[in-house]
Design a protein around this motif. Structure first.
Motif, PDB file in Angstrom:
ATOM      1  N   PRO A 146       0.931  -1.250  -0.098  1.00 21.04           N
ATOM      2  CA  PRO A 146       0.146  -0.075  -0.065  1.00 21.04           C
ATOM      3  C   PRO A 146       0.856   1.435   0.003  1.00 21.04           C
ATOM      4  CG  PRO A 146      -0.805  -1.559   1.763  1.00 21.04           C
ATOM      5  CD  PRO A 146       0.551  -2.019   1.147  1.00 21.04           C
ATOM      6  N   GLY A 147       1.952   1.281   0.764  1.00 13.79           N
ATOM      7  CA  GLY A 147       2.706   2.355   0.893  1.00 13.79           C
ATOM      8  C   GLY A 147       3.469   2.950  -0.641  1.00 13.79           C
ATOM      9  N   ILE A 148       3.890   1.767  -1.148  1.00  9.73           N
ATOM     10  CA  ILE A 148       4.796   1.839  -2.483  1.00  9.73           C
ATOM     11  C   ILE A 148       3.646   2.328  -3.396  1.00  9.73           C
ATOM     12  CG2 ILE A 148       5.763   0.536  -4.414  1.00  9.73           C
ATOM     13  CD1 ILE A 148       6.997  -1.396  -2.236  1.00  9.73           C
ATOM     14  N   ALA A 149       2.333   1.714  -3.508  1.00  8.76           N
ATOM     15  CA  ALA A 149       1.443   1.977  -4.455  1.00  8.76           C
ATOM     16  C   ALA A 149       0.947   3.558  -4.256  1.00  8.76           C
ATOM     17  CB  ALA A 149       0.326   1.092  -4.158  1.00  8.76           C
ATOM     18  N   ASN A 150       0.763   3.897  -3.100  1.00  5.73           N
ATOM     19  CA  ASN A 150       0.322   5.302  -2.956  1.00  5.73           C
ATOM     20  C   ASN A 150       1.526   6.276  -3.262  1.00  5.73           C
ATOM     21  OD1 ASN A 150      -2.028   4.565  -1.631  1.00  5.73           O
ATOM     22  ND2 ASN A 150      -1.234   4.554   0.535  1.00  5.73           N
ATOM     23  N   GLN A 151       2.614   6.001  -3.243  1.00  4.41           N
ATOM     24  CA  GLN A 151       3.860   7.141  -3.903  1.00  4.41           C
ATOM     25  C   GLN A 151       3.672   6.928  -5.442  1.00  4.41           C
ATOM     26  OE1 GLN A 151       7.530   5.759  -2.404  1.00  4.41           O
ATOM     27  NE2 GLN A 151       6.657   5.877  -0.211  1.00  4.41           N
ATOM     28  N   LEU A 152       3.056   5.992  -6.094  1.00  2.00           N
ATOM     29  CA  LEU A 152       2.830   6.008  -7.716  1.00  2.00           C
ATOM     30  C   LEU A 152       1.618   6.817  -7.967  1.00  2.00           C
ATOM     31  CD1 LEU A 152       3.904   2.237  -8.178  1.00  2.00           C
ATOM     32  CD2 LEU A 152       5.221   4.261  -8.552  1.00  2.00           C
ATOM     33  N   GLY A 153       1.770   7.487  -9.078  1.00  2.00           N
ATOM     34  CA  GLY A 153       0.530   8.078  -9.744  1.00  2.00           C
ATOM     35  C   GLY A 153      -0.395   7.059 -10.512  1.00  2.00           C
ATOM     36  N   PRO A 154      -1.639   7.547 -10.631  1.00  2.00           N
ATOM     37  CA  PRO A 154      -2.608   6.631 -11.375  1.00  2.00           C
ATOM     38  C   PRO A 154      -2.046   6.080 -12.629  1.00  2.00           C
ATOM     39  CG  PRO A 154      -3.565   8.661 -11.199  1.00  2.00           C
ATOM     40  CD  PRO A 154      -2.285   8.933 -10.334  1.00  2.00           C
ATOM     41  N   ASP A 155      -1.446   6.875 -13.188  1.00  2.89           N
ATOM     42  CA  ASP A 155      -0.915   6.439 -14.596  1.00  2.89           C
ATOM     43  C   ASP A 155       0.340   5.560 -14.587  1.00  2.89           C
ATOM     44  OD1 ASP A 155      -3.012   8.000 -15.732  1.00  2.89           O
ATOM     45  OD2 ASP A 155      -2.002   9.758 -15.879  1.00  2.89           O
ATOM     46  N   GLN A 156       0.864   5.618 -13.524  1.00  2.00           N
ATOM     47  CA  GLN A 156       2.288   4.805 -13.404  1.00  2.00           C
ATOM     48  C   GLN A 156       2.016   3.178 -13.115  1.00  2.00           C
ATOM     49  OE1 GLN A 156       4.046   7.448 -10.278  1.00  2.00           O
ATOM     50  NE2 GLN A 156       5.907   7.130 -11.403  1.00  2.00           N
ATOM     51  N   GLN A 157       1.839   2.591 -14.430  1.00  2.00           N
ATOM     52  CA  GLN A 157       1.599   1.141 -14.179  1.00  2.00           C
ATOM     53  C   GLN A 157       3.026   0.374 -14.427  1.00  2.00           C
ATOM     54  OE1 GLN A 157      -1.627  -0.239 -13.243  1.00  2.00           O
ATOM     55  NE2 GLN A 157      -2.022   1.927 -12.945  1.00  2.00           N
ATOM     56  N   GLY A 158       3.008  -0.805 -13.595  1.00  3.06           N
ATOM     57  CA  GLY A 158       4.098  -1.650 -13.901  1.00  3.06           C
ATOM     58  C   GLY A 158       4.145  -2.859 -12.700  1.00  3.06           C
ATOM     59  N   VAL A 159       5.344  -3.326 -12.673  1.00  2.20           N
ATOM     60  CA  VAL A 159       5.610  -4.244 -11.770  1.00  2.20           C
ATOM     61  C   VAL A 159       6.388  -3.853 -10.353  1.00  2.20           C
ATOM     62  CG1 VAL A 159       6.805  -6.633 -11.428  1.00  2.20           C
ATOM     63  CG2 VAL A 159       5.965  -5.914 -13.596  1.00  2.20           C
ATOM     64  N   ILE A 160       5.646  -4.128  -9.170  1.00  5.16           N
ATOM     65  CA  ILE A 160       6.409  -3.919  -8.150  1.00  5.16           C
ATOM     66  C   ILE A 160       7.164  -5.276  -7.542  1.00  5.16           C
ATOM     67  CG2 ILE A 160       6.060  -3.394  -5.618  1.00  5.16           C
ATOM     68  CD1 ILE A 160       3.512  -1.550  -6.541  1.00  5.16           C
ATOM     69  N   HIS A 161       8.459  -4.927  -7.376  1.00  3.61           N
ATOM     70  CA  HIS A 161       9.345  -6.239  -6.920  1.00  3.61           C
ATOM     71  C   HIS A 161       9.349  -6.077  -5.590  1.00  3.61           C
ATOM     72  CE1 HIS A 161      10.856  -7.409 -11.256  1.00  3.61           C
ATOM     73  NE2 HIS A 161      10.519  -6.244 -11.455  1.00  3.61           N
ATOM     74  N   LEU A 162       9.130  -7.308  -4.927  1.00  2.00           N
ATOM     75  CA  LEU A 162       9.258  -7.473  -3.523  1.00  2.00           C
ATOM     76  C   LEU A 162      10.094  -8.701  -3.209  1.00  2.00           C
ATOM     77  CD1 LEU A 162       5.403  -6.941  -2.657  1.00  2.00           C
ATOM     78  CD2 LEU A 162       7.384  -5.199  -2.391  1.00  2.00           C
ATOM     79  N   GLU A 163      11.157  -9.205  -4.108  1.00  2.00           N
ATOM     80  CA  GLU A 163      11.663 -10.231  -3.758  1.00  2.00           C
ATOM     81  C   GLU A 163      12.816 -10.154  -2.697  1.00  2.00           C
ATOM     82  OE1 GLU A 163      11.390  -9.102  -6.913  1.00  2.00           O
ATOM     83  OE2 GLU A 163      10.796 -10.819  -8.078  1.00  2.00           O
TER      84      GLU A 163
END
Length: 261
Positions: free
Chosen positions: A222-239
């Motif tokens: 949630p914290g990472i997604a909130n820092q991104l704009g609605p148009d910033q689509q892609g892959v969030i890596h959590l490995e």
């Protein structure tokens, strides 16, 4: 004594008699009423009037009402007053999706069944069928049609029961707000990580992660997604480390690979 204060005994006797008569009448009416009430109670309890007339089911979401009533074995031939609540509750709680069942009786002849179901944590997709998995990790019978995406995430390309159980345990440790944000979880093993998974989120983004310690790492989403704009689509890596990879770069890479082929 003064003449005005003298009360004649002849005047008092009729009044005392009237009061006594009224008292006896009231007592007689009370006993007659009580007698008829008892007669009515006996007639009610010993006749079909005391049988269960209505059965209501409340709180169920996934288990059909008819199935629960059938499982309870309650019928209009059963006496409202002879109902064994504990026995009925035990019968209902034997159902794999029922966590708790509580019976309440509503005078004169209504029974309410309050149901609390186990949460559905995910659905395993196998051969086009959707098999629910509850919070205890139990795989249930396939549901009809496709479940709602907001209900629970879909597990796709999962074959090993132990890996499914491990994934369910991780999802159980996540808050509902994060689990409901996940649409699909694909088992995508890699050479260096046989437990690698790819998540497709309801907000259009993807998450690349692994089953081990997934719940702990996913708390950062949630914290990472909130820092991104609605148009910033892609892959969030959590490995290992957390970072975001935009789709734009991936698409360019894909186009380059297509040209090379």
């Amino acid at each position: 004594m003064e003449k005005g204060k003298v009360i004649s005994l002849e005047d008092r006797v009729p009044k005392l008699k009237e009061q006594r008569k009224q008292k006896i009448n009231r007592r007689l009416i009370f006993y007659i009423s009580l007698f008829f009430i008892l007669i009515l109670c006996i007639i009610y309890t010993q006749s079909s009037l005391s049988n269960i007339a209505h059965v209501r089911v409340m709180g169920n979401r996934h288990v059909p009402e008819k199935e629960l009533i059938s499982l309870s074995k309650l019928s209009t031939k059963e006496s409202y007053w002879k109902l064994d609540k504990e026995e009925v509750e035990h019968r209902l709680e034997r159902h794999p999706e029922v966590k708790e069942a509580i019976l309440e009786t509503k005078f004169p002849n209504t029974v309410e069944i309050h149901i609390r179901e186990y949460k559905r944590i995910a659905y395993v997709v196998k051969k086009g069928k959707y098999l629910p998995i509850n919070e205890k990790g139990k795989v249930l019978k396939a549901v009809e049609g496709k479940p709602l995406s907001s209900d629970a995430p879909l597990l796709i390309n999962w074959d090993k029961p132990d890996e499914i159980q491990e994934m369910i345990e991780e999802l159980n440790h996540l808050p509902k707000s994060i689990v409901s944000a996940i649409s699909e979880i694909h088992h995508t093993p890699e050479e260096g990580d046989p437990l690698h998974i790819s998540l497709y989120m309801n907000d259009g983004r993807e998450v690349s992660a692994t089953i081990r310690n997934f719940s702990k790492k996913m708390m950062a989403y949630p914290g990472i997604a909130n820092q991104l704009g609605p148009d910033q689509q892609g892959v969030i890596h959590l490995e290992v480390g957390y970072y975001f990879e935009a789709y734009e770069g991936v698409k360019k890479g894909d186009e380059k690979n297509e040209e090379e082929r």
